[in-house]
Structure formats: C-alpha cells, structure tokens
Design an enzyme around this catalytic site. Structure first.
Site, PDB file in Angstrom:
ATOM      1  NE  ARG A  53      49.867  19.351  30.078  1.00  0.00           N
ATOM      2  CZ  ARG A  53      49.022  20.031  29.473  1.00  0.00           C
ATOM      3  NH1 ARG A  53      48.066  19.481  29.068  1.00  0.00           N
ATOM      4  NH2 ARG A  53      49.510  21.130  28.924  1.00  0.00           N
TER       5      ARG A  53
ATOM      6  NE  ARG B 205      41.438  29.756  21.830  1.00  0.00           N
ATOM      7  CZ  ARG B 205      42.379  28.707  22.413  1.00  0.00           C
ATOM      8  NH1 ARG B 205      42.878  29.295  23.470  1.00  0.00           N
ATOM      9  NH2 ARG B 205      42.424  27.628  21.456  1.00  0.00           N
TER      10      ARG B 205
ATOM     11  CB  SER C   5      46.816  14.461  23.708  1.00  0.00           C
ATOM     12  OG  SER C   5      45.680  14.444  24.537  1.00  0.00           O
ATOM     13  N   GLY C   6      47.051  17.390  25.456  1.00  0.00           N
ATOM     14  CA  GLY C   6      46.707  19.078  25.061  1.00  0.00           C
ATOM     15  C   GLY C   6      48.262  19.617  24.699  1.00  0.00           C
TER      16      GLY C   6
ATOM     17  CB  THR D  65      51.012  16.258   9.274  1.00  0.00           C
ATOM     18  OG1 THR D  65      51.778  17.624   9.904  1.00  0.00           O
ATOM     19  CG2 THR D  65      50.959  16.076   7.852  1.00  0.00           C
ATOM     20  N   GLY D  66      49.182  17.325  12.157  1.00  0.00           N
ATOM     21  CA  GLY D  66      49.337  17.520  13.774  1.00  0.00           C
ATOM     22  C   GLY D  66      48.169  16.546  14.291  1.00  0.00           C
TER      23      GLY D  66
ATOM     24  CE  LYS E  42      45.677  29.219  26.786  1.00  0.00           C
ATOM     25  NZ  LYS E  42      46.210  28.402  25.728  1.00  0.00           N
TER      26      LYS E  42
ATOM     27  CB  SER F 135      54.573  17.819   8.019  1.00  0.00           C
ATOM     28  OG  SER F 135      55.157  17.788   9.252  1.00  0.00           O
TER      29      SER F 135
ATOM     30  CB  CYS G 152      40.881  21.422  25.247  1.00  0.00           C
ATOM     31  SG  CYS G 152      42.405  21.850  25.429  1.00  0.00           S
TER      32      CYS G 152
ATOM     33  CG  HIS H 241      41.761  18.600  29.257  1.00  0.00           C
ATOM     34  ND1 HIS H 241      42.770  17.551  28.987  1.00  0.00           N
ATOM     35  CD2 HIS H 241      42.099  19.333  28.084  1.00  0.00           C
ATOM     36  CE1 HIS H 241      43.782  18.441  28.119  1.00  0.00           C
ATOM     37  NE2 HIS H 241      43.159  19.578  27.875  1.00  0.00           N
TER      38      HIS H 241
HETATM   39  C1  11C Z   1      46.859  22.166  26.991  1.00  0.00           C
HETATM   40  N1  11C Z   1      44.690  23.374  27.045  1.00  0.00           N
HETATM   41  O1  11C Z   1      46.063  21.273  27.753  1.00  0.00           O
HETATM   42  C2  11C Z   1      46.032  23.149  26.208  1.00  0.00           C
HETATM   43  C3  11C Z   1      46.047  23.050  24.739  1.00  0.00           C
HETATM   44  O2  11C Z   1      44.977  27.356  23.713  1.00  0.00           O
HETATM   45  O3  11C Z   1      44.330  25.945  22.342  1.00  0.00           O
HETATM   46  C4  11C Z   1      45.377  23.858  23.942  1.00  0.00           C
HETATM   47  C5  11C Z   1      46.051  25.282  23.967  1.00  0.00           C
HETATM   48  C6  11C Z   1      45.155  26.148  23.299  1.00  0.00           C
HETATM   49  O4  11C Z   1      48.069  22.205  27.265  1.00  0.00           O
END
Ligand code: 11C
Length: 328
Positions: free
Chosen positions: A226, A99, A156-157, A10-11, A204, A39, A126, A233
């Site tokens: 952001r 990961r 939306s990240g 549902t996300g 990351k 949910s 992402c 992105h």
């Molecule tokens: C963001 N990249 O835009 C992040 C979202 O490690 O999968 C994804 C976070 C992740 O905030």
C-alpha cells in the site's frame, strides 16, 4: 423489460458503477438501488431521475431482477448473491466471496468469457484485473512460464476508510483503518496475513491470475504494497515467457493490441503514472526491459484506475458481455 439492481450504491465502487452505466449508456428499463440500512433513504440522481436507496433485505431479492451488480463486501455477497440467483437474476459480484468457487466464472472481458454454470459471476481483485490484461496477449503470443508481481496500491482500494487514514495522517492523526500510518509511509501489508506469511491480497493475485488466464499450474508470486496514493494501482510485472522474444516484439505486440495503451518513451520521461491513469478506463504499460538475470524474462510497469478498470468498469463490461451473450 430489463430490471437492474445495484447493491452498495452509496459506496466508492457503487457510485462509480452508476457513473459508468450512465456514460456507456448500458440499456436497461428499470433500476433499483440498494445499500446497507445505514445509508438507506439517501437520494441519488441517475439520468435525470431521483432514486431513493433502499436497505437490502432477503424479501427484496425476489424483485424480478434480471441483473444485479453487487459492491457491498463479502458478507453481503455471501448471503444475498445466492438469493438473487435463486430468483433468476445474473449477479456480478465485486467481492472476493465467490471468486475461487469452481463453478463460478471469474471474468475480465478482455481475457475470458463466462460459461454461466452458475448465475453468479465474480469480478476479480483490482490489482489482478489490470495485470492479466497485458498478460493475456503475452500468453497467446509467447506462452507464460512465470509471473512475479510487486504492487503499489492506492488507498481507495480500502474504500473511504483508506482515504480517511491518508487525509487524517497528514493532519498528524493516528490511523483507524491500517495498522500503521499510510501518510508518508509504505506498507508491505494488504488484507490479512495467512499462515505462510503471504497476505490474502497476494494469494488473491496468485490464485485469480491462474484462474482467469486458465493456467492452473502457472508459477505466480506476489508482494502487495500500500502506498500513499489516492487512486490508481501501479504493478511491476516480471514475466518469464515460454518462447523467445525481444523487447521490440513485446512493444509491437502491445502497440497493436487495443486492450492496453503503451506509454514507453524514456527519452522524454514518459511511462505509465498513477496520476495519468486516474479517471481513465485504460490499462497502461511501459518501462519494458529485458531482465538479464533469467532467460526470456521482462519487466513491465502497469498502471490503471483501481475503481474503474479495477472494479466498476470491469463489472459493467461483464454486464455488457452477458447482455451480448444473451442476444445470441
Ligand atoms: C485493495 N485490492 O487495494 C484491494 C481492494 O478483493 O476486491 C479490493 C479487494 C477485493 O485493498
């Protein structure tokens, strides 16, 4: 009989996973949808059938699943991915939880192939996914010496909470998700700060780029930002190559490579844009220029839909890749 579970159905990403499974006609016989208890009970239509979303419990991981796609956050993945794995499923996990574990594959199907030492496969972050797609042909053709990223990441990240902060900020309300307003603003801050002053998002990008490209000592740095954009992105990639190349060489390489779409016609103001990437599967590259401040160095502008290639589409492509490997 192939049985698939989608966890976090549902996300924002889970919804897209279902959309991508449908339009790519991924073959499976049975589907089970899981969510948090909050949910659970929600009904979701998929390919003409109504599914009731179930709350995920430890017992339910023993449901004879062949494949599981998880998009429910690190805590859920930490607890439930090994349980699904123990009961025989291959788990494709969208969180950052697994990961960097040595025996866990971190996969972008355009770039690498799972070794499957473990049955958990990690889907990268992402902004990393869209960046390694153009870096891979450059690596193969010219070698890579250094990569410096600056990102411009959509709200939306951060899931629905990011979307809400942007919408509520426009109405003058204080943010609930970000530490500062994102409306009319730019935040040089994604995820938590680490001791060295980098953010976890930046770390990351550094670690995951090295792992996916199998270049453990590649020089990589990142600044993650952001921006008040709903989806897609944008990443500025400053790349130093091992071998000499011209801008034309790089344009030709990208033109001939079907893993990226080159949009680079500045005479007509044409270059990749977040609004053009949204809803599309591709990774777009353009504004390719020589960086004369360093030898063999180039600027590349790269956009992609963070919920598609950056998350759901990549996860489904990994599933397709594994289905193909299991046929052999
Ligand atoms: C963001 N990249 O835009 C992040 C979202 O490690 O999968 C994804 C976070 C992740 O905030």
């Amino acid at each position: 009989m192939t049985k698939l579970a989608v966890v976090g159905a549902t996300g924002l990403v889970g919804e897209k996973v279902l959309e991508v499974l449908d339009r790519r006609n991924v073959p499976f016989d049975e589907l089970v949808l899981f969510s948090s208890p909050r949910s659970a009970g929600k009904q979701i239509e998929f390919q003409g059938k109504t599914y009731t979303v179930e709350a995920l419990t430890e017992e339910k991981t023993d449901g004879n699943f062949d494949y599981v796609i998880m998009s429910a956050g690190g805590g859920t993945s930490e607890k439930f991915a090994p349980l699904f794995e123990k009961h025989g499923a291959i788990v494709i996990d969208n969180s950052s939880q697994w990961r960097m574990h040595e025996d866990i594959d971190l996969i972008v199907p355009e770039v690498n192939v799972p070794k499957l030492n473990r049955k958990i496969i990690a889907n990268p972050n992402c902004s990393t996914i869209q960046s390694v797609v153009p870096l891979k042909p450059l690596l193969d053709q010219f070698g890579l010496k250094r990569v410096a990223y600056t990102t411009y990441q959509a709200v939306s990240g951060s899931g629905l909470a990011g979307r809400e902060d942007l919408a509520n900020g426009e109405k003058g309300e204080a943010p609930k998700n970000y530490p500062h307003p994102i409306y009319n603003n730019v935040l040089p801050h994604i995820d938590v700060f680490l001791e060295d002053g980098y953010t976890k998002e930046e770390q990351k990008m550094i670690d995951e780029t090295r792992k996916i490209l199998d270049q453990p000592s590649l020089n990589v740095t990142a600044t993650c930002v952001r921006v008040p954009v709903q989806d897609s992105h944008s990443v500025h990639i400053n790349v130093t190559l091992d071998k000499e190349a011209t801008v034309e060489d790089i344009r030709n390489l990208f033109n001939e490579d079907d893993r990226v779409v080159l949009v680079d016609n500045v005479e007509n103001n044409e270059y990749p844009l977040a609004i053009h990437s949204t809803g599309k599967d591709e990774v777009f590259v353009g504004r390719i220029r020589k960086d004369d401040s360093l030898d063999n160095t180039f600027h590349i502008w790269c956009t992609s839909d963070n919920l598609l290639k950056g998350a759901s589409l990549n996860a489904v492509q990994v599933l397709e890749q594994v289905l193909e490997l299991n046929k052999k």
